[in-house]
Design a protein around this motif. Structure first.
Motif, PDB file in Angstrom:
ATOM      1  N   ALA A 422       0.760  -1.159  -0.019  1.00  0.00           N
ATOM      2  CA  ALA A 422       0.203   0.068  -0.152  1.00  0.00           C
ATOM      3  C   ALA A 422       1.005   1.320  -0.040  1.00  0.00           C
ATOM      4  N   SER A 423       2.143   1.286   0.402  1.00  0.00           N
ATOM      5  CA  SER A 423       2.772   2.451   0.617  1.00  0.00           C
ATOM      6  C   SER A 423       3.628   2.557  -0.682  1.00  0.00           C
ATOM      7  N   ALA A 424       3.478   1.905  -1.817  1.00  0.00           N
ATOM      8  CA  ALA A 424       4.099   2.140  -3.043  1.00  0.00           C
ATOM      9  C   ALA A 424       3.251   3.287  -3.839  1.00  0.00           C
ATOM     10  N   VAL A 425       4.075   4.244  -4.510  1.00  0.00           N
ATOM     11  CA  VAL A 425       3.390   5.100  -5.369  1.00  0.00           C
ATOM     12  C   VAL A 425       4.031   5.155  -6.524  1.00  0.00           C
ATOM     13  N   PHE A 426       3.074   4.876  -7.448  1.00  0.00           N
ATOM     14  CA  PHE A 426       3.416   4.739  -8.967  1.00  0.00           C
ATOM     15  C   PHE A 426       2.793   5.905  -9.705  1.00  0.00           C
ATOM     16  N   GLU A 427       3.294   6.466 -10.559  1.00  0.00           N
ATOM     17  CA  GLU A 427       2.881   7.620 -11.437  1.00  0.00           C
ATOM     18  C   GLU A 427       2.865   7.367 -12.916  1.00  0.00           C
ATOM     19  N   HIS A 428       1.996   7.678 -13.602  1.00  0.00           N
ATOM     20  CA  HIS A 428       1.996   7.351 -14.995  1.00  0.00           C
ATOM     21  C   HIS A 428       1.475   8.523 -15.839  1.00  0.00           C
ATOM     22  N   GLU A 429       2.036   8.809 -16.539  1.00  0.00           N
ATOM     23  CA  GLU A 429       1.932   9.987 -17.537  1.00  0.00           C
ATOM     24  C   GLU A 429       2.023   9.526 -19.022  1.00  0.00           C
ATOM     25  N   ALA A 430       0.940   9.759 -19.815  1.00  0.00           N
ATOM     26  CA  ALA A 430       1.039   9.229 -21.370  1.00  0.00           C
ATOM     27  C   ALA A 430       0.424  10.393 -22.289  1.00  0.00           C
ATOM     28  N   THR A 431       1.102  10.721 -23.366  1.00  0.00           N
ATOM     29  CA  THR A 431       0.613  11.675 -24.501  1.00  0.00           C
ATOM     30  C   THR A 431       0.700  10.970 -25.809  1.00  0.00           C
ATOM     31  N   THR A 432      -0.215  11.492 -26.400  1.00  0.00           N
ATOM     32  CA  THR A 432       0.149  11.293 -27.982  1.00  0.00           C
ATOM     33  C   THR A 432       0.010  12.342 -28.668  1.00  0.00           C
ATOM     34  N   SER A 433       0.661  12.498 -29.508  1.00  0.00           N
ATOM     35  CA  SER A 433       0.532  14.028 -30.522  1.00  0.00           C
ATOM     36  C   SER A 433       0.924  13.761 -31.643  1.00  0.00           C
ATOM     37  N   LYS A 434       0.754  14.743 -32.747  1.00  0.00           N
ATOM     38  CA  LYS A 434       0.902  14.551 -34.144  1.00  0.00           C
ATOM     39  C   LYS A 434       1.619  15.672 -34.576  1.00  0.00           C
ATOM     40  N   ILE A 435       2.374  15.518 -35.678  1.00  0.00           N
ATOM     41  CA  ILE A 435       3.001  16.717 -36.190  1.00  0.00           C
ATOM     42  C   ILE A 435       1.973  17.394 -37.020  1.00  0.00           C
ATOM     43  N   SER A 436       1.476  18.532 -36.742  1.00  0.00           N
ATOM     44  CA  SER A 436       0.334  19.142 -37.417  1.00  0.00           C
ATOM     45  C   SER A 436       0.770  19.793 -38.900  1.00  0.00           C
ATOM     46  N   ASP A 437      -0.182  19.851 -39.718  1.00  0.00           N
ATOM     47  CA  ASP A 437       0.126  20.518 -41.066  1.00  0.00           C
ATOM     48  C   ASP A 437       0.745  21.851 -40.672  1.00  0.00           C
ATOM     49  N   ASP A 438      -0.074  22.442 -39.768  1.00  0.00           N
ATOM     50  CA  ASP A 438       0.303  23.674 -39.256  1.00  0.00           C
ATOM     51  C   ASP A 438       1.644  24.174 -38.719  1.00  0.00           C
ATOM     52  N   GLN A 439       1.904  23.054 -38.011  1.00  0.00           N
ATOM     53  CA  GLN A 439       3.305  23.143 -37.442  1.00  0.00           C
ATOM     54  C   GLN A 439       4.298  23.098 -38.599  1.00  0.00           C
ATOM     55  N   MET A 440       4.127  22.182 -39.351  1.00  0.00           N
ATOM     56  CA  MET A 440       4.999  22.074 -40.563  1.00  0.00           C
ATOM     57  C   MET A 440       4.868  23.230 -41.146  1.00  0.00           C
ATOM     58  N   PHE A 441       3.922  23.823 -41.582  1.00  0.00           N
ATOM     59  CA  PHE A 441       3.967  25.030 -42.357  1.00  0.00           C
ATOM     60  C   PHE A 441       4.626  26.029 -41.718  1.00  0.00           C
ATOM     61  N   TYR A 442       4.440  25.933 -40.656  1.00  0.00           N
ATOM     62  CA  TYR A 442       5.018  27.195 -39.468  1.00  0.00           C
ATOM     63  C   TYR A 442       6.756  27.099 -39.669  1.00  0.00           C
ATOM     64  N   CYS A 443       7.134  25.763 -39.747  1.00  0.00           N
ATOM     65  CA  CYS A 443       8.570  25.531 -39.776  1.00  0.00           C
ATOM     66  C   CYS A 443       8.946  25.978 -41.323  1.00  0.00           C
ATOM     67  N   LEU A 444       8.289  25.397 -42.323  1.00  0.00           N
ATOM     68  CA  LEU A 444       8.835  25.622 -43.621  1.00  0.00           C
ATOM     69  C   LEU A 444       8.891  27.265 -43.863  1.00  0.00           C
ATOM     70  N   GLN A 445       7.643  28.010 -43.438  1.00  0.00           N
ATOM     71  CA  GLN A 445       7.512  29.319 -43.462  1.00  0.00           C
ATOM     72  C   GLN A 445       9.098  30.050 -43.130  1.00  0.00           C
TER      73      GLN A 445
END
Ligand SMILES: Nc1ncnc2c1ncn2[C@@H]1O[C@H](COP(=O)(O)OP(=O)(O)OP(=O)(O)O)[C@@H](O)[C@H]1O
Ligand SMILES: [Mg+2]
Lengths: 490, 249
Positions: A422-445
Motif C-alpha cells: 500500500a505504501s508504493a507510489v506509482f505515477e503514470h503519464e502518457a501523451t500522444t501527439s501528431k506533427i500537425s500540418d500547421d506546425q509543419m507550415f510554420y517551420c517551412l515558412q
C-alpha cells in the motif's frame, strides 16, 4: 496535398529501401548444417571448445525449448519461423582468435568502416586525444573478432572479452552468474538462446573499480539465414561502475533474419551499470519484405543494496522488435531506469517497453519512453511496474509519449501496474501527439525544408532520452534518427 | 517589389480570393484592412505558400521571382516572412535551437556561411533586448505556454533575426497590451528600410498610429476594393465597412 498525406505517399515508395548499411561482406564462412538438434548443440559447444558443464547447460536448455511454444501476446505479426530452416552456427573461417587488429580479416575491418566504427581509428584516437575512449568488442556474425583496449582494461582489473573466452578463462564467474538473471527456462526465445548462443560479450568490473572507459560492442548479422544468438553477461561488483554500449547493424536481405539475444546484468551493493543500445538493423523493404526479427531478452538485477541499473535504447531498425529491458530491484534502495526512443517507419512493428519489479525497500524506478511512428508502422509501448509485498516505499514514475507522423501508422500504450504494497507510489503519464500540418507550415515558412522540420521536431521530442546517452553516441544516435526518418516526408 | 495580379484562390471548392490585385513598392508599408472573413489571412498564406490553397489564376511576383513556382521554404529563403495571426507551438524545441536552425537553414539556402555560435548569440541578445524578451524565455520550447502577447513578440524577434525583404504582419496587434504594442511597433519601425516592404494586416487604427503606413488598402470579398493614403484608415474607423460589403454583394 497536406503534409501528412504526402508523407504517407513518400513512405510507400521510398523509405526503408534506402537502408544505408545494406551491403554484404565476402569472406569464407565455417557453418554448421541447417536445423536444430542435440547434435547441433553439441557441435556448437565443441566448436567453441567449451567444458563439459557448459555443454550440459546448453543441452538442458535445448530439451526445455522443444517443449515450449512461441509467445503470441505481443502486438506483432509475422509468418511462422521454421526453426529447422536456419543455420545456428557461422564463423568467419580465417579467424583463429586474432591477437590484435592487424590479424583481423581486412574484409571484416572494411565492413566496420562502412558502418562508421573504424576500430583502428578508435584506438588511435584514444591514444592521441586521451579524451573519450571506447573499447570495442566486435561481433561478426557469431564470433568475437577483436577486442581493443584489452591491455588497459586489464590494468584496471576489468575483464572485457567474448563470452566464449570467459567460459574458458573465467569459468567460476560465468558459472556463478550465467542464467542467474534470465533463467534457462525464462521464455521461448531466451531458452533457444541458452541452447545455441554462439558469442557475445562478458564484462566483470571488480569491487570499487570505475571502468576507465566506455565499453562497446557492435553486433552485425551477415551470413545468409543465420540466426544470431548473442549472450551478454555484465557483472558490476560492489561499488563499481561501468557504462556499456551495444550497437547493431545487419545487411539488407530478402528473407528475414532472426535475432534472439539474451543480456544479463548484475549490480552488487552500491554498483552501477549503464547499458545503452543503438539499434539500426535492417527494417525490411517498402513492401515489408525482409528485415530482422529482433526477439531479445534483456534483464538487469539490482542484486545489492543501493545499486543502480539504467537502460537507454535508441531503436530505429528491425522489421519486428520484441524487447523489454527490465530491472529486478532486489536490493534495498536500488534504482532502475529505462529511457527509450523507438522509431518505426515503413512496415515496421515495434512492441517494446520495460518491466520494473520492485522487491526491496525504498526502491525507485523511472521510465521515459518516446515512441515515434511514421509510414504504416505500428509502435507499442508495453510496460509493467510491480511492487512486491515487502517493497515498502517503492516509487515509480512513468512517462510515455508517442508522436505520429502521417495517419497510416499507429501508436499504442499498454501499461500494467501491480501493487501489493500500500505504501508504493506509482505515477503514470502518457501523451500522444501528431506533427500537425500547421506546425509543419510554420517551420517551412521559417525556411526549413520538410525533412529538416521533422528532424527538428522529432529531436525536440526525444531530447530527454538522448541526454541519457554517453556523449560520443548521442551524436551518432541523432544522425541515426534523421536517417531513419528520411523519406518519411516529401 | 511585390506585384500581385488577378489572384484567384479556392479552398475546398470555396472561392476566397477573387481576382485580387496589389502592388507594394520597396520601402513601403502597406496596410490591409477589411471585415472578418474577407480573405486577409488567406492572402498571407498564399503568398507564403501554404498547402491546401488552390491558385486558379493570377501571379505573385517578388523582386522578379514568381513565388507560386517556389516551395514555402524557398520563398522564406527568398525573403518572405509571415508573422502569424496565431503562432504555432513547437513542443520540445527550445526557442534558441529553433532560431539557430531557421537562420542557418536560410543562410545555407542562399549559399552563405553558417553563423558561429558567438555571432548568433550576439544577434539574438541584441534583438531580444530591443523587444523586451527575457533571455530565460528563449530557453523554453518555442511558443509553448507563451502568452498571446509573448507569442506575437516572438514573431517579431524572428523577423528581426531573419532580416526578410518582404514582411507580412497578420494582426500582430491583437493580444498586445498598450506597452507591448509600442514595443512591437518600435521593433517593426526599426526594421523599416528602403529595401524592405511590409504588408500590415490589422483591424485597428491604434497600430497604424505607431506604424504609420504609406498606403492603406481595403479588402472585401476577396479583392482590394479601395486604396488610399493613411487617412483612409481613419475614415474606415469612423464609418466601418458597410458600404464595401453592400458594394460587393
Ligand atoms: N478550409 C476552408 N474551407 C472553407 N472555407 C475556408 C477554409 N479556410 C478558410 N475559409 C474561409 O475563407 C474566408 C477567409 O478567411 P480568412 O481567414 O482569410 O479571413 P480574414 O480576412 O483573415 O478574417 P479575420 O479578420 O477574421 O482574420 C472565411 O470565410 C473562412 O471561413
Ligand atoms: Mg485573419
Amino acid at each position: 496535398m497536406p503534409a501528412v498525406q504526402e508523407t504517407v505517399e513518400r513512405v510507400k515508395t521510398l523509405d526503408v529501401d534506402q537502408y544505408k548499411y545494406g551491403f554484404e561482406t565476402h569472406i569464407e564462412v565455417d557453418k554448421a548444417p541447417k536445423g536444430l538438434s542435440e547434435d547441433i548443440v553439441r557441435f556448437i559447444s565443441q566448436k567453441k571448445g567449451e567444458p563439459e558443464w557448459m555443454t550440459e547447460w546448453r543441452l538442458e536448455a535445448y530439451r526445455r525449448w522443444v517443449t515450449m511454444r512461441e509467445p503470441t501476446w505481443a502486438r506483432v505479426s509475422y509468418p511462422k519461423i521454421d526453426y529447422q530452416d536456419l543455420y545456428y552456427y557461422a564463423a568467419p573461417k580465417k579467424n583463429p582468435a586474432p591477437k590484435s587488429l592487424d590479424e583481423v580479416d581486412p574484409e571484416i575491418l572494411k565492413t566496420y568502416e562502412k558502418l562508421g566504427i573504424p576500430l583502428r581509428e578508435q584506438e588511435i584516437l584514444a591514444g592521441v586525444e586521451g579524451g573519450s575512449r571506447v573499447a570495442v568488442d566486435a561481433v561478426f556474425d557469431s564470433v568475437s573478432v577483436a577486442t581493443t583496449f584489452k591491455e588497459e582494461l586489464r590494468k584496471a582489473g576489468v575483464i572485457f572479452c567474448s563470452i566464449s573466452e570467459a567460459i574458458r578463462e573465467h569459468a567460476e564467474l560465468v558459472r556463478k552468474y550465467l542464467g542467474s538473471v534470465v533463467p534457462v527456462s525464462d521464455n521461448f526465445f531466451a531458452t533457444l538462446n541458452s541452447a545455441v548462443f554462439t558469442d557475445g560479450s562478458f564484462v566483470y568490473v571488480p569491487e570499487g573499480v570505475r571502468c576507465p572507459m566506455e565499453l562497446s560492442t557492435y553486433f552485425r548479422i551477415n551470413e545468409r539465414k543465420t540466426g544470431q544468438f548473442e549472450r551478454t553477461l555484465i557483472i558490476a561488483d560492489k561499488g563499481s561502475y561501468v557504462s556499456y554500449l551495444e550497437g547493431c547493424t545487419a545487411p539488407q536481405r530478402d528473407e528475414n533474419q532472426l535475432h534472439a539475444a539474451v543480456v544479463e546484468l548484475i549490480a552488487l551493493d552500491d554498483a552501477e551499470i549503464k547499458y545503452s543500445t543503438v539499434q539500426n538493423w535492417y527494417p525490411g523493404d517498402a513492401q515489408g519484405k525482409g528485415g530482422v526479427y529482433n526477439f531479445v531478452t534483456k534483464r538487469g538485477d539490482c542484486r545489492g543494496a543501493n545499486s543502480k541499473i539504467s537502460w537507454t535504447q535508441v531503436e530505429t531498425g528491425s522489421a519486428i522488435t520484441w524487447k523489454y529491458p527490465s530491472c529486478i530491484l532486489r536490493g534495498d534502495n536500488s534504482r532502475g531506469e529505462f529511457y527509450s526512443i523507438a522509431i518505426s517507419n515503413g512496415y515496421q512493428q515495434v512492441d517494446s517497453g520495460t518491466k520494473m519489479l520492485h522487491l526491496g525497500k525504498n526502491t525507485t524506478s523511472r521510465i521515459i519512453s518516446k515512441g515515434i511512428a511514421a509510414g504504416r508502422s505500428e509502435n507499442t509501448y508495453r510496460g509493467l511496474v510491480s511492487a512486491h509485498r515487502k517493497a515498502t516505499g517503492a516509487r515509480n514514475f512513468t512517462n510515455c509519449d508517442s508522436l505520429l507522423i502521417g495517419d497510416k501508422c499507429g501508436a499504442h500504450t499498454v501499461p500494467y501496474i501491480e501493487s501489493k504494497n500500500a505504501s508504493a507510489v506509482f505515477e503514470h503519464e502518457a501523451t500522444t501527439s501528431k506533427i500537425s500540418d500547421d506546425q509543419m507550415f510554420y517551420c517551412l515558412q521559417r525556411g526549413l525544408d520538410e525533412e529538416e522540420a521533422v528532424a527538428l521536431i522529432v529531436n525536440g521530442f526525444v531530447k530527454d532520452v538522448l541526454q541519457q546517452l554517453p556523449m560520443e553516441f548521442a551524436v551518432e544516435a541523432q544522425k541515426l534518427i534523421s536517417i531513419s526518418l528520411e523519406g518519411s516526408v516529401g | 517589389m511585390l506585384q500581385i495580379n488577378n489572384l484567384v484562390v479556392e479552398i475546398d471548392g470555396k472561392r476566397i480570393l477573387n481576382g485580387l490585385d496589389l502592388s507594394v513598392k520597396a520601402g513601403e508599408v502597406a496596410a490591409i484592412m477589411g471585415p472578418n472573413g474577407s480573405g486577409k489571412s488567406t492572402l498571407s498564406y498564399v503568398i507564403a505558400g501554404k498547402e491546401d490553397y488552390e491558385v486558379l489564376d493570377g501571379e505573385i511576383v517578388l523582386d522578379g521571382q514568381n513565388l507560386l513556382e517556389m516551395d514555402p521554404h524557398e520563398r522564406a529563403a527568398h525573403g518572405v516572412f509571415l508573422a502569424f495571426q496565431y503562432p504555432l507551438e513547437i513542443p520540445g524545441v527550445a526557442t534558441m535551437t529553433f532560431l539557430k536552425s531557421v537562420m542557418n537553414a536560410q543562410r545555407k539556402a542562399r549559399g552563405e556561411e553558417e553563423l558561429t555560435t558567438p555571432d548568433f548569440m550576439r544577434r539574438v541578445k541584441k534583438a531580444a533586448e530591443r523587444l523586451h524578451i527575457d533571455q530565460e524565455m528563449l530557453k523554453r520550447a518555442l511558443n509553448v505556454g507563451f502568452s498571446g502577447g509573448e507569442k506575437k513578440r516572438m514573431e517579431i524577434l524572428q523577423m528581426a533575426l531573419l532580416e526578410p525583404r518582404f514582411c507580412i504582419l497578420d494582426e500582430t496587434d491583437s493580444g498586445l497590451d498598450i506597452d507591448a504594442l509600442r514595443v512591437v511597433a518600435e521593433g517593426v519601425n526599426a526594421l523599416r528600410d528602403p529595401k524592405r516592404a511590409f504588408l500590415v494586416i490589422t483591424h485597428y487604427q491604434r497600430l497604424l498610429n505607431h506604424i504609420v503606413p504609406d498606403s492603406v488598402h481595403v479588402m472585401a470579398n476577396g479583392r482590394i476594393v479601395r486604396s488610399g493614403g493613411k487617412e483612409l484608415a481613419l475614415e474606415l474607423e469612423a464609418s466601418g465597412y458597410a458600404e464595401y460589403k453592400e458594394e460587393a454583394a
